[in-house]
Scaffold this active site. Sequence first.
Site, short mmCIF file in Angstrom:
data_model
loop_
_atom_site.label_atom_id
_atom_site.label_comp_id
_atom_site.label_asym_id
_atom_site.label_seq_id
_atom_site.Cartn_x
_atom_site.Cartn_y
_atom_site.Cartn_z
N ASP A 15 -20.20 31.40 41.51
CA ASP A 15 -20.52 32.75 41.99
C ASP A 15 -21.13 33.59 40.89
OD1 ASP A 15 -19.17 31.78 44.16
OD2 ASP A 15 -17.83 33.50 44.40
N SER A 91 -9.70 28.09 39.35
CA SER A 91 -9.96 28.27 40.78
C SER A 91 -9.69 27.02 41.62
CB SER A 91 -11.41 28.73 40.99
OG SER A 91 -12.29 27.64 40.83
N TYR A 102 -0.01 27.95 33.74
CA TYR A 102 -1.33 28.30 33.22
C TYR A 102 -2.13 29.05 34.29
CZ TYR A 102 -6.16 27.96 31.86
OH TYR A 102 -7.46 28.28 31.58
N THR A 134 -9.09 35.68 48.02
CA THR A 134 -9.42 34.40 48.65
C THR A 134 -8.72 34.19 49.99
OG1 THR A 134 -9.02 32.01 48.41
CG2 THR A 134 -7.66 33.43 47.08
N GLU A 136 -7.29 31.64 50.72
CA GLU A 136 -6.06 30.90 50.43
C GLU A 136 -4.83 31.81 50.53
OE1 GLU A 136 -5.38 27.41 49.45
OE2 GLU A 136 -7.21 27.35 50.64
N TYR A 158 -2.00 28.34 43.02
CA TYR A 158 -3.27 29.10 42.96
C TYR A 158 -3.18 30.33 43.87
CZ TYR A 158 -8.05 30.42 44.15
OH TYR A 158 -9.21 31.14 44.40
N LYS A 162 -3.24 34.35 42.95
CA LYS A 162 -4.27 35.23 43.48
C LYS A 162 -3.67 36.36 44.31
CE LYS A 162 -8.43 33.87 42.23
NZ LYS A 162 -9.51 34.77 41.77
#
Length: 357
Positions: A15, A91, A102, A134, A136, A158, A162
Amino acid sequence: MAARTALITGISGQDGAYLAELLLAKGYRVHGLTRHVSGAGVARLPGAAWREAEIQGRLQLHLGDLLDGTSLTRLLEAVRPDEVYHLAAQSHVAVSFGVPEYTFDCNALGTLRLLEAIRGLGLIGHTRFYQASTSELFGAVTERPQRESTPFRPRSPYAISKLAAHWHAVNHREAYGLFACCGILFNHESPRRGEAFVSRKISLGLARIDAGLQDCLRLGNLEARRDWGHARDYVEAQWLMLQQPAPDDYVIATGEQYSVREFFQAAAEEAGFDLAWEGEGIDCVARATAVPSGSRARAGQVLLRIDPAHLRPSEVPDLCGDAGKARTQLGWQPRTDFRALVREMVAHDRAVVRGAG
Ligand code: NAP
Ligand code: F7E
């Protein structure tokens, strides 16, 4: 009037590369945060455009890391950007199961470090902030299609990282008045997609099979359904969000859904293969019944097998977005349909692989 200044974190990513091009075309001065290990990623920007903008002084890269708050503060202090597009992240969803701490440090705390640097430097009234949220976040979805009001139910380290980043951005908007927008973007792909994501793994894998450089593709869950758009279209939405009179959060999606199996089928057709599917579950294979002329692959060759190593501990099975709010308020809509996206990726990777050969 002085050119507007933008800072892009994650400029070497998919992106970031498209957004940098878009902003340069709009006359912005673009600053990019890059890690020490960057370089291969930066190559995702077309070389000529990249060098020309650098020569003109309209594009500048700066060393920094989301894990290093000092580097973020120093950069924001030096650049004092009108707009920050915070795209940098660990990502990869599957990778996040392997490195959850991490991932949280980078995605959640990294975002907080950036937001607090903006606040600490007194940039709240000056800098507009875009957060890369996202689909997700919706995870184990509670309604279909998903829109801004759909509850979040994350299903991976993840997604959880986010989610924290998303709420930090919202909180800086509500608590301190930061112009912060969260774009809840559904999957978006392109020839610049990282090679470990399934769309690019498929387009590149088919090109290698065609060239005789790989025997077959090994994938995980074929039945997961995604709403796939083109990254070039989606970065326009990121820019549009920061041009509005007031900050808000938006779902960005096509509203159409295809499974990983359907992505593979479409890509194989675009590459000139005819397929027969055989077997069920982890025994499922896709066999070539016809191959493109000049191909090093042969009729009867198995092009796809299931590898359980690519199955995730928990999966998001079914995502499809409703971008009605973005359409109405931003005037945004996707330009590239599923088949055109797949065609572009397959054609690109065939050219890359043949060029390399
Ligand atoms: P990407 O290609 O994986 O790019 C990630 C970028 O983040 C790279 O430039 C990477 O730099 C940088 N980065 C990673 N760790 C960093 C760190 N510790 N410090 C500084 N930079 C770091 O991601 P993308 O597909 O462009 O996605 C952009 C953003 O949107 C990400 O935040 C992603 O989570 C989110 N998102 C993506 C999608 C999608 O479908 N693509 C959908 C929704 C949301 P290196 O080059 O050095 O690795
Ligand atoms: O997987 C399945 C996998 O890794 C898509 C990131 O940009 O979009 C992306 O996350 C689907 C999943 O993307 C393989 O299990 C099968 O169901 O390409 P992906 P993702 O997990 O949807 C969201 C919106 C983001 O925010 C993320 O940053 O494909 N799948 N076999 C596979 N996936 C991969 N990677 N590799 C396989 O072999």
